[in-house]
Design an enzyme around this catalytic site. Structure first.
Site, short mmCIF file in Angstrom:
data_model
loop_
_atom_site.label_atom_id
_atom_site.label_comp_id
_atom_site.label_asym_id
_atom_site.label_seq_id
_atom_site.Cartn_x
_atom_site.Cartn_y
_atom_site.Cartn_z
N TYR A 65 36.28 64.91 -13.14
CA TYR A 65 35.32 64.74 -14.21
C TYR A 65 35.95 64.00 -15.40
O TYR A 65 37.16 63.93 -15.54
CB TYR A 65 34.73 66.08 -14.67
CG TYR A 65 35.67 66.94 -15.48
CD1 TYR A 65 35.64 66.91 -16.88
CD2 TYR A 65 36.59 67.78 -14.87
CE1 TYR A 65 36.50 67.70 -17.63
CE2 TYR A 65 37.44 68.58 -15.61
CZ TYR A 65 37.39 68.53 -16.99
OH TYR A 65 38.24 69.31 -17.73
N CYS A 66 35.06 63.45 -16.23
CA CYS A 66 35.45 62.81 -17.49
C CYS A 66 34.42 63.21 -18.54
O CYS A 66 33.79 64.25 -18.42
CB CYS A 66 35.55 61.30 -17.32
SG CYS A 66 33.97 60.51 -16.95
N ARG A 67 34.22 62.39 -19.52
CA ARG A 67 33.27 62.72 -20.58
C ARG A 67 31.83 62.62 -20.08
O ARG A 67 31.04 63.52 -20.26
CB ARG A 67 33.49 61.78 -21.77
CG ARG A 67 32.62 62.09 -22.96
CD ARG A 67 33.00 61.21 -24.16
NE ARG A 67 32.00 61.35 -25.21
CZ ARG A 67 30.90 60.63 -25.27
NH1 ARG A 67 30.65 59.71 -24.36
NH2 ARG A 67 30.04 60.82 -26.26
N ILE A 94 31.61 66.16 -18.59
CA ILE A 94 31.72 67.40 -19.36
C ILE A 94 30.61 67.49 -20.42
O ILE A 94 30.28 68.59 -20.89
CB ILE A 94 33.13 67.56 -19.97
CG1 ILE A 94 33.40 69.04 -20.28
CG2 ILE A 94 33.32 66.66 -21.16
CD1 ILE A 94 34.85 69.37 -20.53
#
Length: 105
Positions: A65-67, A94
């Site tokens: 995952y990332c932003r 996220i």
């Protein structure tokens, strides 16, 4: 690589005994918190990021995952090219995560 919704990701992760969670955001971004037990590898580190990926066990399942889901999608594609078989991208990143977040000291 497979894109998973928040629900699919959390459900599959909970059942996967071979799972590793990867956070590919920057150092500044992880200061806002991380998904519990995640390993941080900053995708913006270029070749260093690839070198760090190469050290991981390709037999495990990776939940990335990332932003917002874009960089993690890129990371998943890189991991596919490096020979990782089980790579899952968190759609929405996220920003849309409904589960626990832990603070980073």
């Amino acid at each position: 690589m497979e894109d998973l919704t928040q629900e699919e990701w959390a459900e599959q992760l909970a059942k996967d005994n071979n799972a590793v969670v990867l956070d590919v955001r920057t150092d500044d971004e992880i200061a806002d918190g991380m998904i519990p037990n995640a390993i941080h590898l900053d995708i913006y580190k270029g070749q260093d990021f690839i070198n760090e990926l190469e050290e991981l066990d390709k037999g495990k399942s990776y939940y990335v995952y990332c932003r917002s889901g874009n960089r993690s999608g890129q990371a998943c594609r890189i991991m596919d090219e490096l020979g990782f078989d089980n790579v899952f991208n968190l759609e929405g990143g996220i920003l849309e995560w409904q589960g626990d977040i832990v603070d980073i000291d």
